[in-house]
Write an enzyme that holds these catalytic residues in place. Structure first.
Site, PDB file in Angstrom:
ATOM      1  CG  ASN A  22      62.527 106.095  22.118  1.00 18.20           C
ATOM      2  OD1 ASN A  22      63.500 105.350  22.297  1.00 18.20           O
ATOM      3  ND2 ASN A  22      62.498 107.015  21.168  1.00 18.20           N
ATOM      4  CD1 TRP A  23      63.206 103.855  28.712  1.00 23.39           C
ATOM      5  CD2 TRP A  23      64.541 102.085  29.004  1.00 23.39           C
ATOM      6  NE1 TRP A  23      62.716 103.122  29.760  1.00 23.39           N
ATOM      7  CE2 TRP A  23      63.515 102.028  29.961  1.00 23.39           C
ATOM      8  CE3 TRP A  23      65.503 101.074  28.987  1.00 23.39           C
ATOM      9  CZ2 TRP A  23      63.417 100.996  30.903  1.00 23.39           C
ATOM     10  CZ3 TRP A  23      65.408 100.044  29.912  1.00 23.39           C
ATOM     11  CH2 TRP A  23      64.378 100.014  30.858  1.00 23.39           C
ATOM     12  CE  LYS A  24      63.857 110.124  22.621  1.00 22.31           C
ATOM     13  NZ  LYS A  24      63.695 111.547  22.328  1.00 22.31           N
TER      14      LYS A  24
ATOM     15  CD  GLU B 206      57.986 110.532  19.124  1.00 22.07           C
ATOM     16  OE1 GLU B 206      57.796 110.251  20.307  1.00 22.07           O
ATOM     17  OE2 GLU B 206      59.075 110.357  18.554  1.00 22.07           O
TER      18      GLU B 206
ATOM     19  CD  GLU C 123      65.888 111.562  19.405  1.00 20.34           C
ATOM     20  OE1 GLU C 123      66.130 110.416  19.824  1.00 20.34           O
ATOM     21  OE2 GLU C 123      65.213 112.392  20.062  1.00 20.34           O
TER      22      GLU C 123
ATOM     23  CB  SER D  64      57.619 117.508  26.294  1.00 17.98           C
ATOM     24  OG  SER D  64      58.902 117.879  25.829  1.00 17.98           O
TER      25      SER D  64
ATOM     26  N   GLY E 114      61.896 116.431  23.845  1.00 19.45           N
ATOM     27  CA  GLY E 114      62.969 116.755  24.780  1.00 19.45           C
ATOM     28  C   GLY E 114      63.079 118.222  25.133  1.00 19.45           C
TER      29      GLY E 114
ATOM     30  N   GLY F  26      59.707 109.677  25.919  1.00 17.17           N
ATOM     31  CA  GLY F  26      61.166 109.701  26.065  1.00 17.17           C
ATOM     32  C   GLY F  26      61.559 109.873  27.520  1.00 17.17           C
TER      33      GLY F  26
ATOM     34  CG  HIS G 252      62.635 108.758  17.166  1.00  9.49           C
ATOM     35  ND1 HIS G 252      63.399 109.899  17.306  1.00  9.49           N
ATOM     36  CD2 HIS G 252      61.803 108.721  18.226  1.00  9.49           C
ATOM     37  CE1 HIS G 252      63.037 110.519  18.420  1.00  9.49           C
ATOM     38  NE2 HIS G 252      62.062 109.826  19.003  1.00  9.49           N
TER      39      HIS G 252
END
Ligand code: 13P
Length: 303
Positions: free
Chosen positions: A52-54, A210, A138, A256, A216, A277, A136
């Protein structure tokens, strides 16, 4: 549409079939679709490592990533890259290997229309995308996506034969006050509420656990914490559907995860791979995770 489903199903089955007989230390096994009538078939799920490159990478680094990852060993595992929308055609243009799947990080669950700034699943199909992340944390927390919208998105993506990666996870306060399982149960039950009979092939649904406190932060859940949460989620899916069905749904860990902790986490029976990530931004690190997960899961398949 049926073409897309056929391609993904063929990839899952083809890889599963390749896993058994080609390697002397692996017992022969059946394809995913043939395992769903038996209960507690741990280890029969095709491992998946998803990037997941965000909101990261540019076209040059995306192309370089795709070139590098295609040179790496990706046997006995599924590889997925979820990139920003604008980079998806760039990745598709560079992609030669059909076993690598492309995923989007968002879509809007309507066929077309006045939805400024959004992308439909047909637009994603048009540029070669087969999978999509839904729910997600976010998107839930920064962009206000509700349980109801996420349920609609999941049902819509399943209907369009996409491979959805449905994300759930508790925040730190919820973990500390003992409400992790309640939160996970609620997210799973509301998220899956829109799925109707006939149910989709469970190999075509992926859940990602997650924990928000691990995303992160460098604070990875321990393998035991991740296994406990994921086993609980599988149990709830079994309550909702059946053990046979729940046992064929892949559940990933995210938060992470990296090339240092992947093998330990992947050794747990219910952890079927990762949604990655930061560590997915570097092709060498990501490829190392893919190789490690494939190696660990070969042992699980063999046992
Ligand atoms: P990190 O791997 O950077 O913690 O992110 C996890 C994640 O949110 C993947 O979806």
């Amino acid at each position: 549409m049926s073409d897309l489903r056929t391609i993904i199903e063929q990839l899952v089955r083809q890889t599963l079939q390749e896993m058994a007989p080609s390697s002397s230390d692996i017992k022969p096994m059946k394809a995913v679709s043939q395992t769903i009538n038996s209960s507690h078939n741990y280890g029969k799920r095709l491992p998946l490592v998803a990037a997941n490159w965000k909101m990261n990478q540019l076209s040059g680094s995306a192309k370089a990533f795709m070139r590098e990852i295609q040179l790496k060993d990706r046997k006995n595992i599924q590889t997925l890259i979820c990139a920003p929308h604008i980079l998806l055609p760039v990745l598709a243009g560079e992609k030669k290997e059909t076993d690598i799947l492309l995923g989007a990080q968002n879509f809007y669950p309507e066929p077309s229309g006045a939805f400024t700034g959004e992308h439909s699943l047909d637009m994603l199909i048009d540029v070669g995308v087969q999978s999509v992340i839904i729910g997600h944390s976010e998107r839930r927390n920064l962009f206000g996506e509700t349980d109801e919208l996420l349920a609609k998105k999941l049902a819509y993506a399943v209907d369009k034969k996409f491979l959805p990666i449905f994300c759930i996870g508790e925040n730190l306060k919820e973990r500390n006050d003992g409400s992790t399982f309640r939160v996970l149960q609620n997210q799973i039950l509301t998220g899956f509420a829109g799925l109707k009979n006939p149910l989709p092939d469970p190999a075509m649904i992926v859940v990602a656990y997650e924990p928000i406190w691990a995303i992160g932060t460098g604070l990875t859940a321990t393998a035991e914490q991740a296994q406990d949460a994921i086993a609980f989620v599988r149990e709830k899916l079994a309550d909702r559907f059946s053990w046979a069905y729940a046992n064929s749904i892949r559940i990933l860990y995210g938060g992470s995860a990296n090339d240092k902790n992947a093998a330990t986490l992947a050794a747990k029976p219910d952890i079927d791979g990762f949604l990655v990530g930061n560590a997915s931004l570097n092709a060498t690190t990501f490829a190392s995770m893919i190789e490690q997960v494939a190696a660990v899961k070969r042992k699980v398949f063999a046992s």
